[in-house]
Enzyme design. Sequence first.
Site, mmCIF file in Angstrom:
data_model
loop_
_atom_site.group_PDB
_atom_site.id
_atom_site.type_symbol
_atom_site.label_atom_id
_atom_site.label_comp_id
_atom_site.label_asym_id
_atom_site.label_seq_id
_atom_site.Cartn_x
_atom_site.Cartn_y
_atom_site.Cartn_z
ATOM 1 N N SER A 88 0.728 -1.100 0.039
ATOM 2 C CA SER A 88 0.230 -0.027 -0.082
ATOM 3 C C SER A 88 0.657 1.176 -0.050
ATOM 4 C CB SER A 88 -0.999 -0.079 1.110
ATOM 5 O OG SER A 88 -1.894 -0.923 0.898
ATOM 6 N N ALA A 89 2.010 1.016 0.136
ATOM 7 C CA ALA A 89 2.775 2.159 -0.119
ATOM 8 C C ALA A 89 2.866 2.918 -1.361
ATOM 9 C CB ALA A 89 4.248 2.073 0.544
#
Length: 429
Positions: A88-89
């Site tokens: 999710s970065a």
Amino acid sequence: MMVDTGVDHRAVSSHDGPDAGRRVFGAADPRFACVVRAFASMFPGRRFGGGALAVYLDGQPVVDVWKGWADRAGWVPWSADSAPMVFSATKGMTATVIHRLADRGLIDYEAPVAEYWPAFGANGKATLTVRDVMRHQAGLSGLRGATQQDLLDHVVMEERLAAAVPGRLLGKSAYHALTFGWLMSGLARAVTGKDMRLLFREELAEPLDTDGLHLGRPPADAPTRVAEIIMPQDIAANAVLTCAMRRLAHRFSGGFRSMYFPGAIAAVQGEAPLLDAEIPAANGVATARALARMYGAIANGGEIDGIRFLSRELVTGLTRNRRQVLPDRNLLVPLNFHLGYHGMPIGNVMPGFGHVGLGGSIGWTDPETGVAFALVHNRLLSPLVMTDHAGFVGIYHLIRQAAAQARKRGYQPVTPFGAPYSEPGAAAG
């Protein structure tokens, strides 16, 4: 003043030898010695993988270090070009693409998404604005009915979301773990005619003069090399666990439902088929130095090395009007989502914004102090899982302390990669 923290500061892009992964390579300003030591402690042995840490201060790199192994077998040492999937970065990178388009007047945050992407206006979504969607308020977080094959086809997922009926959480903060990416890529495609993988290259990597930011698998001729995910290889074969996860996803947890699909665990193992897809919320591949450079530009008012990456006005808008921290309806923890990034619900311990990914890889920026950092690694579901998801908070605390000292007493940017780190002024941390 030179500070010895065990960093091997030879300027080499890869490292040979059976023990190379046990050493820290790279460079750091001596004020950041404690930061380097804390980072090094994360990778005590082969089974714990490897990673990299990069820090920017006022647009200058002051830490660029790496340690450990880039493969599950523990034979390939981490290098400056090793890049894991950061999960999710990736959302922070995708959001930054949208901000680059907005900066050129192609997108207005207050305009309805359907103004650019007419198909999105179906089933009661005609008034949803770009800002609403970037705040995870579109009511489209669920993946119910989507197969693994669907998720590996970004065009299919964009079309599904355009036609979807919003759920009961429309207008409320409810983390869109995977669908956020396709909502952004559908919007970007509508205004540019290009897919998000290409936009990562044109809007992020090229203007930042770096190769280390990719959506999915890097091209074969790219210097960036994908680091294998380190996780228990027998989890996917555990029928009881798989059944339990499926039931949890569909009956109890909106957050779990927003990220679970059949074959989810197996998809990130082996050769990671997710890398061959375009999942702009989850399958970004990044080096620490490239991700930190992107956030370093934001921390420095939108400029880095004389490159105007984002306008100062847009960066100001990212730091202002951040909403009250409220519990997210899917994650059940308070988070501050704002234009694709999030803050941390822990007071002043971690000021700024960015995005953390599953496993703990993170990119972060604080324009008010000029500090930005990225920590990436390839460890997932290891015995250190809790440490991985909290460790970056401690490292950021050390970074802030070191940055304050560096400002008081002066600091030296690390030497550009490829030059001898032992030259005057290029201190190894």
